[in-house]
Design a protein around this motif. Structure first.
Motif, PDB file in Angstrom:
ATOM      1  N   ASN A  66       1.391  -7.600   5.035  1.00  0.00           N
ATOM      2  CA  ASN A  66       0.566  -7.568   3.814  1.00  0.00           C
ATOM      3  C   ASN A  66       0.305  -6.162   3.282  1.00  0.00           C
ATOM      4  N   ARG A  67       1.138  -5.205   3.670  1.00  0.00           N
ATOM      5  CA  ARG A  67       0.930  -3.820   3.251  1.00  0.00           C
ATOM      6  C   ARG A  67       1.830  -3.389   2.101  1.00  0.00           C
ATOM      7  N   ALA A  68       2.946  -4.110   1.897  1.00  0.00           N
ATOM      8  CA  ALA A  68       3.895  -3.754   0.840  1.00  0.00           C
ATOM      9  C   ALA A  68       4.708  -4.981   0.471  1.00  0.00           C
ATOM     10  N   LYS A  69       5.281  -4.948  -0.711  1.00  0.00           N
ATOM     11  CA  LYS A  69       6.182  -5.999  -1.188  1.00  0.00           C
ATOM     12  C   LYS A  69       7.608  -5.512  -0.967  1.00  0.00           C
ATOM     13  N   ILE A  70       8.444  -6.383  -0.402  1.00  0.00           N
ATOM     14  CA  ILE A  70       9.852  -6.059  -0.201  1.00  0.00           C
ATOM     15  C   ILE A  70      10.637  -6.809  -1.278  1.00  0.00           C
ATOM     16  N   ARG A  71      11.275  -6.055  -2.163  1.00  0.00           N
ATOM     17  CA  ARG A  71      12.073  -6.651  -3.255  1.00  0.00           C
ATOM     18  C   ARG A  71      13.545  -6.428  -2.955  1.00  0.00           C
ATOM     19  N   GLU A  72      14.338  -7.487  -3.101  1.00  0.00           N
ATOM     20  CA  GLU A  72      15.765  -7.417  -2.816  1.00  0.00           C
ATOM     21  C   GLU A  72      16.580  -7.502  -4.103  1.00  0.00           C
ATOM     22  N   ALA A  73      17.374  -6.453  -4.349  1.00  0.00           N
ATOM     23  CA  ALA A  73      18.304  -6.421  -5.485  1.00  0.00           C
ATOM     24  C   ALA A  73      17.627  -6.787  -6.803  1.00  0.00           C
ATOM     25  N   LYS A  74      16.445  -6.247  -7.017  1.00  0.00           N
ATOM     26  CA  LYS A  74      15.695  -6.445  -8.260  1.00  0.00           C
ATOM     27  C   LYS A  74      15.563  -5.090  -8.962  1.00  0.00           C
ATOM     28  N   PRO A  75      15.454  -5.102 -10.289  1.00  0.00           N
ATOM     29  CA  PRO A  75      15.365  -3.837 -11.023  1.00  0.00           C
ATOM     30  C   PRO A  75      14.095  -3.042 -10.724  1.00  0.00           C
TER      31      PRO A  75
END
Length: 186
Positions: free
Chosen positions: A64-73
């Motif tokens: 809950n400390r960061a958002k992991i975004r995959e292959a997003k702008p």
């Protein structure tokens, strides 16, 4: 006979968004880098597998400390760029990205998995990310099984570059988190 000079048209982020909204780029796998629309390499099987597993691993470490975004702008206004890194570790809450893609100030660090795109990731993207002020950028070279860590961005590029093949690393934004280099490749 005199040779005419040729210059290419540079696109702004706003131009790029208008093209996306108009459907002009629907059939193209592209990203905006330094005002140029650049074709993206197709993802090979190892690239897709390793980057997906690494994103899951980072989610478990950062919960809950960061958002992991995959292959997003991500949007980098200082460079007229909107690349799509394999993994972007960005600040919460996720709701802020309902109105815009992450900006440099939202980004903890970026990761690119690289084989056929190694040159672009090490040359073009390294410079773009440094100029935009991205504090930390990791390139995972799938051919040599190396993690290349770039830190200390400046207008001329990153001032620190380190190559790691084993052990662990602590991201600048999460010094209490130890990321296993081996886990990034398995």
């Amino acid at each position: 006979m005199t040779q005419a000079s040729v210059s290419t048209a540079k696109w702004t982020i706003e131009d790029y968004h208008r093209m996306i909204d108009a459907g002009i780029l629907d059939d193209r796998h592209v990203e905006l880098l330094n005002g140029e629309i650049v074709e993206m390499s197709p993802e090979g099987i190892p690239h897709a597998s390793f980057s997906s597993d690494a994103a899951d691993y980072l989610r478990s470490l950062l919960s809950n400390r960061a958002k992991i975004r995959e292959a997003k702008p991500i949007t980098l206004p200082p460079t007229d760029s909107e690349p799509e890194p394999d993994i972007a570790i960005v600040r919460l809450p996720n709701s802020i990205y309902h109105a815009h893609h992450p900006y440099p100030e939202d980004i903890f660090w970026l990761i690119e998995y690289s084989d056929s795109s190694l040159r672009k990731d090490l040359e073009v993207k390294t410079q773009t990310y440094a100029v935009a002020g991205i504090r930390e950028y990791w390139v995972i070279n799938l051919k040599s099984k190396e993690l290349i860590v770039f830190r200390s961005p400046s207008e001329t590029g990153y001032q620190s570059e380190q190559t790691i093949t084993s052990g662990s690393i602590n991201p600048l934004s999460f010094q209490d988190v130890s990321v296993s280099v081996r886990q990034l490749f398995s």
